[in-house]
Design a protein around this motif. Structure first.
Motif, short mmCIF file in Angstrom:
data_model
loop_
_atom_site.label_atom_id
_atom_site.label_comp_id
_atom_site.label_asym_id
_atom_site.label_seq_id
_atom_site.Cartn_x
_atom_site.Cartn_y
_atom_site.Cartn_z
N ILE A 132 -30.42 8.13 -129.76
CA ILE A 132 -29.81 7.84 -130.40
C ILE A 132 -30.43 6.94 -131.38
CG2 ILE A 132 -27.69 8.15 -128.69
CD1 ILE A 132 -27.20 5.92 -128.86
N ASP A 133 -31.46 7.05 -131.01
CA ASP A 133 -32.34 5.82 -132.33
C ASP A 133 -32.14 5.92 -133.86
OD1 ASP A 133 -32.86 3.59 -133.42
OD2 ASP A 133 -34.88 3.11 -131.89
N ASP A 134 -32.28 5.76 -135.04
CA ASP A 134 -32.79 6.31 -135.93
C ASP A 134 -34.17 5.74 -137.02
OD1 ASP A 134 -31.00 4.14 -136.17
OD2 ASP A 134 -29.85 5.38 -138.04
N LEU A 137 -32.04 1.16 -134.62
CA LEU A 137 -30.49 0.66 -133.88
C LEU A 137 -30.78 -0.41 -133.38
CD1 LEU A 137 -27.87 2.02 -132.44
CD2 LEU A 137 -30.19 3.22 -130.55
N THR A 169 -23.98 -0.65 -128.29
CA THR A 169 -25.10 0.63 -128.75
C THR A 169 -24.99 1.53 -128.98
OG1 THR A 169 -26.26 -0.92 -127.42
CG2 THR A 169 -27.63 1.30 -127.60
N SER A 170 -23.00 1.81 -128.56
CA SER A 170 -23.07 3.06 -129.15
C SER A 170 -22.47 3.43 -130.38
CB SER A 170 -21.90 4.16 -128.12
OG SER A 170 -22.27 3.85 -126.51
N GLY A 173 -24.82 3.65 -132.88
CA GLY A 173 -25.43 4.56 -132.76
C GLY A 173 -25.01 5.71 -133.11
#
Length: 244
Positions: A132-134, A137, A169-170, A173
C-alpha cells in the motif's frame, strides 16, 4: 498504546453484565493475574479484547470499534485491495503457484492446487506495508502518529506493528482499516470481513509474469534476511570463540 481500562470495563459490562472477572478469564483463557495487572496499570491490551470477544461469540473487529482508537474500524469498512490480498500469501505458496502453473496442462489449464497457508505469514506486515506504500506512506504515518521513521522501520524489520500503528498505516494508505490488523495477526480474515478465498482469487488473477516477478522479489528479500542472519550467527560464534 493499549486501551483505557475504564473504557474496557464499560465495554465488558455491556457485553457480559452478569459475568465475573473469574468467569471471563475462564472462558477466554486469560490469566486472572494478567488481566488484573492490565487494569491496575490502566491500559488493557487489544489482544485481551479480542480473546474475550471470541469467547463470547462476538466479532473482535466490532468489539474494538467500541474504543476511540478503533472507532471507524467497521464504520469505514472497505474490502482489501488485490495487492493487500496477495501480500498475505506466503512466499512458499507463491513458489508453489509458480510450479503449479508451470506444470499445468496448457490445453485445459489444469494443475494441482494446494490450499494457501493461513494469514499471517513470516513477512506479512512488511509485505502489506509495501503493498500500500506509494513512496510517501512512512512519512505520512510518522507525521500523523509522531512515531519517528526509524522506529517505524524497526518495527517493520521485525515484522510487527502495534494495532494502533497498523490502523494509522491503513488510514495513511487510504485502504480499509482492518488490513493491518489481519497482517499483524490480531484478527483473522473472516473477522475482518474478507471474502472467502479472497487471497486465492487475487493470486489467480496475477498474470504469469506478475506472479514470477513477485515470487522473485520475495526470494530476493528472503535471501537478504538469511544472509544477515548467517552473518550475525557467525559474529556470535566468533565472540564466543574469543571468550574461550
Amino acid at each position: 498504546m493499549a486501551l483505557p481500562a475504564k473504557a474496557f470495563q464499560l465495554w465488558l459490562h455491556s457485553v457480559a453484565p452478569a459475568m465475573s472477572t473469574a468467569d471471563i478469564c475462564r472462558i477466554s483463557g486469560l490469566k486472572r493475574t494478567t488481566l488484573a495487572q492490565q487494569l491496575v496499570r490502566g491500559k488493557v491490551a487489544e489482544t485481551t479484547v479480542v480473546s474475550i470477544s471470541r469467547a463470547l461469540g462476538l466479532n473482535p473487529a466490532e468489539s474494538l470499534a467500541n474504543f476511540s482508537t478503533f472507532a471507524d474500524l467497521t464504520r469505514l469498512a472497505q474490502p482489501p485491495t488485490p495487492a493487500e490480498l496477495v501480500s498475505q500469501v506466503a512466499t512458499m505458496d507463491l513458489l508453489q503457484a509458480v510450479i503449479t502453473r508451470s506444470a499445468a496442462d496448457p490445453k485445459d489449464g489444469s494443475g494441482t492446487l494446494r490450499a494457501l497457508s493461513p494469514a499471517p505469514h513470516a513477512t506479512s506486515v512488511r509485505n502489506w506495508v509495501d503493498a500500500i506504500d506509494d513512496g510517501e506512506l512512512r512519512h505520512r504515518v510518522s507525521a500523523a502518529t509522531g512515531v519517528a521513521p526509524q522506529n517505524y522501520s524497526a518495527q517493520l524489520t521485525a515484522n510487527r506493528l502495534s494495532p494502533e500503528l497498523a490502523v494509522a498505516t491503513s488510514r495513511a494508505g487510504g485502504v480499509g482499516l482492518t488490513g493491518g490488523l489481519v497482517a499483524t495477526g490480531l484478527i483473522t480474515e473472516a473477522e475482518a470481513g474478507w471474502p472467502v478465498d479472497a487471497r486465492q482469487s487475487a493470486l489467480d488473477a496475477l498474470s504469469d509474469g506478475e506472479l514470477v516477478a513477485l515470487a522473485g522479489e520475495r526470494l530476493q528479500a528472503l535471501g537478504k534476511t538469511l544472509r544477515r542472519q548467517e552473518q550475525e550467527q557467525a559474529q556470535t560464534e566468533k565472540i564466543w570463540e574469543n571468550l574461550g
